[in-house]
Design an enzyme around this catalytic site. Structure first.
Site, PDB file in Angstrom:
ATOM      1  CG  ASP A  57      -2.339   0.207   0.884  1.00 21.86           C
ATOM      2  OD1 ASP A  57      -2.653   0.143  -0.318  1.00 21.86           O
ATOM      3  OD2 ASP A  57      -3.144   0.459   1.794  1.00 21.86           O
ATOM      4  CG  HIS A 117      -9.329   4.996   0.798  1.00 21.05           C
ATOM      5  ND1 HIS A 117      -9.396   3.992  -0.136  1.00 21.05           N
ATOM      6  CD2 HIS A 117      -9.726   4.454   1.968  1.00 21.05           C
ATOM      7  CE1 HIS A 117      -9.823   2.889   0.453  1.00 21.05           C
ATOM      8  NE2 HIS A 117     -10.019   3.145   1.723  1.00 21.05           N
TER       9      HIS A 117
HETATM   10  P1  AMP Z   1     -14.211   0.824   4.655  1.00 16.76           P
HETATM   11  O1  AMP Z   1     -13.118   0.791   5.677  1.00 16.76           O
HETATM   12  O2  AMP Z   1     -13.802   1.528   3.393  1.00 16.76           O
HETATM   13  O3  AMP Z   1     -14.848  -0.503   4.419  1.00 16.76           O
HETATM   14  O4  AMP Z   1     -15.355   1.747   5.266  1.00 16.76           O
HETATM   15  C1  AMP Z   1     -16.108   1.298   6.348  1.00 16.76           C
HETATM   16  C2  AMP Z   1     -16.824   2.448   6.963  1.00 16.76           C
HETATM   17  O5  AMP Z   1     -17.654   3.092   5.995  1.00 16.76           O
HETATM   18  C3  AMP Z   1     -17.793   2.037   8.065  1.00 16.76           C
HETATM   19  O6  AMP Z   1     -17.126   1.916   9.290  1.00 16.76           O
HETATM   20  C4  AMP Z   1     -18.752   3.186   8.076  1.00 16.76           C
HETATM   21  O7  AMP Z   1     -18.267   4.187   8.908  1.00 16.76           O
HETATM   22  C5  AMP Z   1     -18.742   3.701   6.661  1.00 16.76           C
HETATM   23  N1  AMP Z   1     -19.973   3.385   5.909  1.00 16.76           N
HETATM   24  C6  AMP Z   1     -20.280   2.276   5.208  1.00 16.76           C
HETATM   25  N2  AMP Z   1     -21.495   2.380   4.675  1.00 16.76           N
HETATM   26  C7  AMP Z   1     -21.998   3.577   5.033  1.00 16.76           C
HETATM   27  C8  AMP Z   1     -23.231   4.288   4.809  1.00 16.76           C
HETATM   28  N3  AMP Z   1     -24.205   3.786   4.066  1.00 16.76           N
HETATM   29  N4  AMP Z   1     -23.358   5.501   5.375  1.00 16.76           N
HETATM   30  C9  AMP Z   1     -22.396   6.031   6.115  1.00 16.76           C
HETATM   31  N5  AMP Z   1     -21.239   5.428   6.363  1.00 16.76           N
HETATM   32  C10 AMP Z   1     -21.024   4.223   5.842  1.00 16.76           C
END
Ligand code: AMP
Length: 524
Positions: A57, A117
């Site tokens: 990364d 990101h």
């Molecule tokens: P990632 O690490 O990229 O998988 O992002 C995960 C985070 O995205 C979760 O902990 C949430 O805080 C946020 N997230 C996922 N879906 C939603 C949504 N529909 N609305 C707001 N936040 C979200």
């Protein structure tokens, strides 16, 4: 793999040495590298015959300029402990920047993009003309934006205070696992929960959301300034892709930067693996804004497949050594004998990098209308025409106006008088300022994608006075050694170390890469 430290710039096939190097990076990414290693060990035990690949990364950021890598602390200390900025989420930043360029039907090398990101881990990246020139995570993934459980930027004094009060381990735990959205809200790290609680009036949840958006907006402005302009903003990650409300908060009041968001488009975003790009900018927005479904898995799979297939990842062209030519003289026999006596032969002093060329023990004085320069070295072997190569600074000193010329093209060049132990020799023409050029073989020319007599641009990177040289002549011959020749003025302008005849300067130089890897300059 999250952290490749200094060791890795590209994806690699995993062997014991790679495992050891990744282990050595555990202190840099305590949350991630141990888990990555567990995965490697388990997969190796279960599938011993399956080749494995590590994709880092950190790799996309590995060519950030030095100013983005350095922390302003004592350099001896930072060198001793390997303290510098690395950056993370490189796979994702590179992937979404590429998709944004595609959506804009533009070349990534022509664009300045801020990629955001925003997931449980969050980082911003300034993707400047195809490469990462700045990113918000640093030596570890703790720096920068507010994250799910990580603090992001802090006054270092805060860390010291916490370490004194709580101890080192508890501080590390606090900053990594119970800070960020979770720490501020007191609820948890999932933005969905925070948004629900905020609607109910929960103060901690509201504050966490506000601070998160504020910090991202701060970085957008900073990176536009760092790049000197902005063409696109990309949001990705769980939050960036899914939370229209957070996107709106982040992107509001950025019209002064040319960012105008269409709120209907923002609300309607539904990106998927199959349809990963949604534009949310208003039609009249100068800067275009995209929500992109990042696909690190796809990018990792592509890079792994390439490593396994033995194919080389798209690479920056190898660096070109630079030789700094101090002022020097080429003689023909008649001039040699007039200056040193009849039947005189040159005494080789040391071989030069170009085959057959050598520096001589003998030196001459140059006599110009205004001043003289003593002790200018002669280069062998003898030639059919005399040629004296000096820098522009030398010209001013001598009081002559010599043209910038290709070696060997002395017709109509400037006059100069040479002084040797047995007399003087006046050249009506022969004094030039050498045209900067690169010697290379046919094989080198193929690697760089250039032809004989073509002009290219060469970027000097990684030093304190980065510089791009235009109008660099390519000279291809199989007897040449790969080397760029510049004079002392040019070397000084790029801070390329003290010039001495034929010395190779250890600098990172890339020439006209076809693919936006290292440096961006195109052939002219
Ligand atoms: P990632 O690490 O990229 O998988 O992002 C995960 C985070 O995205 C979760 O902990 C949430 O805080 C946020 N997230 C996922 N879906 C939603 C949504 N529909 N609305 C707001 N936040 C979200």
């Amino acid at each position: 793999m999250v952290h490749g430290g200094e060791a890795f710039h590209d994806a690699v096939a995993i062997d014991e040495s790679v495992v050891a190097a990744v282990e050595a990076c555990i202190p840099l990414a305590p949350l991630h590298n141990p888990a990555n290693l567990e995965g490697i060990r388990a997969a190796r035990a279960l599938l011993p015959d399956l080749p494995q690949v590590a994709v880092f990364d950190t790799a996309f950021h590995s060519r950030m300029p030095r100013r983005s890598q350095v922390y302003a602390i004592d350099r001896e200390v930072s060198t001793k402990y390997g303290i510098r900025r690395f950056g993370f989420h490189g796979t994702s930043h590179a992937f979404v920047a590429g998709l944004a360029a595609e959506a804009m039907e533009a070349d990534l090398r022509d664009l300045r993009i801020v990629t955001l990101h925003l997931g449980n881990g969050a980082s911003a990246c300034a993707v400047e003309f195809g490469t990462s020139s700045e990113t918000s995570m640093g030596m570890t993934p703790l720096e920068g934006l507010v994250m799910g459980t990580r603090s992001g930027d802090l006054d270092p004094g805060v860390v010291l205070k916490l370490a004194r009060e709580l101890g080192i381990d508890a501080t590390e735990e606090l900053l990594n696992r119970s800070s960020g959205l979770k720490g501020i809200s007191g609820i948890g790290n999932d933005l969905r929960d925070l948004q629900a609680q905020a609607e109910e009036g929960h103060d901690g949840a509201r504050l966490a959301i506000t601070v998160f958006a504020h910090q991202v907006r701060k970085y957008i402005g900073a990176y536009a300034a760092v790049m000197g302009g902005l063409d696109a903003v990309v949001l990705t990650g769980g939050i960036g892709q899914n939370s229209a409300a957070m996107r709106r908060r982040i992107l509001q009041r950025l019209e002064f930067l040319g960012i105008r968001v269409d709120e209907d488009r923002n609300q309607d975003v539904a990106v998927t693996d199959d349809d990963p790009v949604a534009e949310i900018s208003a039609p009249n927005s100068r800067v275009r804004t995209f929500v992109i479904d990042t696909n690190e898995e796809l990018e990792i799979a592509r890079q792994s497949a390439a490593v396994v297939a033995g194919a080389k990842k798209v690479e920056a062209k190898p660096p070109i050594p630079i030789a700094v030519s101090a002022r020097h003289i080429h003689l023909h026999r008649e001039a040699l004998e007039a200056l040193f006596g009849e039947g005189y032969e040159l005494t080789p002093y040391k071989d030069l990098s170009q085959p057959g060329q050598f520096a001589c023990e003998e030196k001459l004085n140059l006599i110009g209308p205004r001043n003289r320069i003593e002790g200018v070295r002669i280069l062998g072997p003898l030639r059919s025409a005399c040629q004296v190569e000096i820098s522009r600074t030398d010209e001013f000193f001598l009081g002559v106006d010599a043209p910038v010329r290709h070696s060997g093209k002395v017709e109509g060049s400037a006059p100069i008088t040479l002084e040797g132990p047995k007399g003087t020799y006046h050249l009506e023409e022969g004094l030039i300022c050498a045209w900067r050029h690169i010697h290379m073989t046919t094989a080198d020319a193929e690697i760089y994608g250039v032809k004989d007599k073509e002009y290219v641009e060469v970027a000097i990177k990684g030093g304190p006075r980065d510089l791009i040289f235009g109008d660099v002549l390519v000279r291809v011959k199989d007897s040449y050694a790969l080397e760029m020749h510049i004079d002392t003025d040019e070397a000084n302008a790029a801070e390329l170390g003290r010039a001495s005849l034929g010395d190779l300067v250890d600098a990172e130089v890339y020439i006209a890469p076809e693919v936006g890897e290292a440096v961006i300059q195109s052939k002219r």
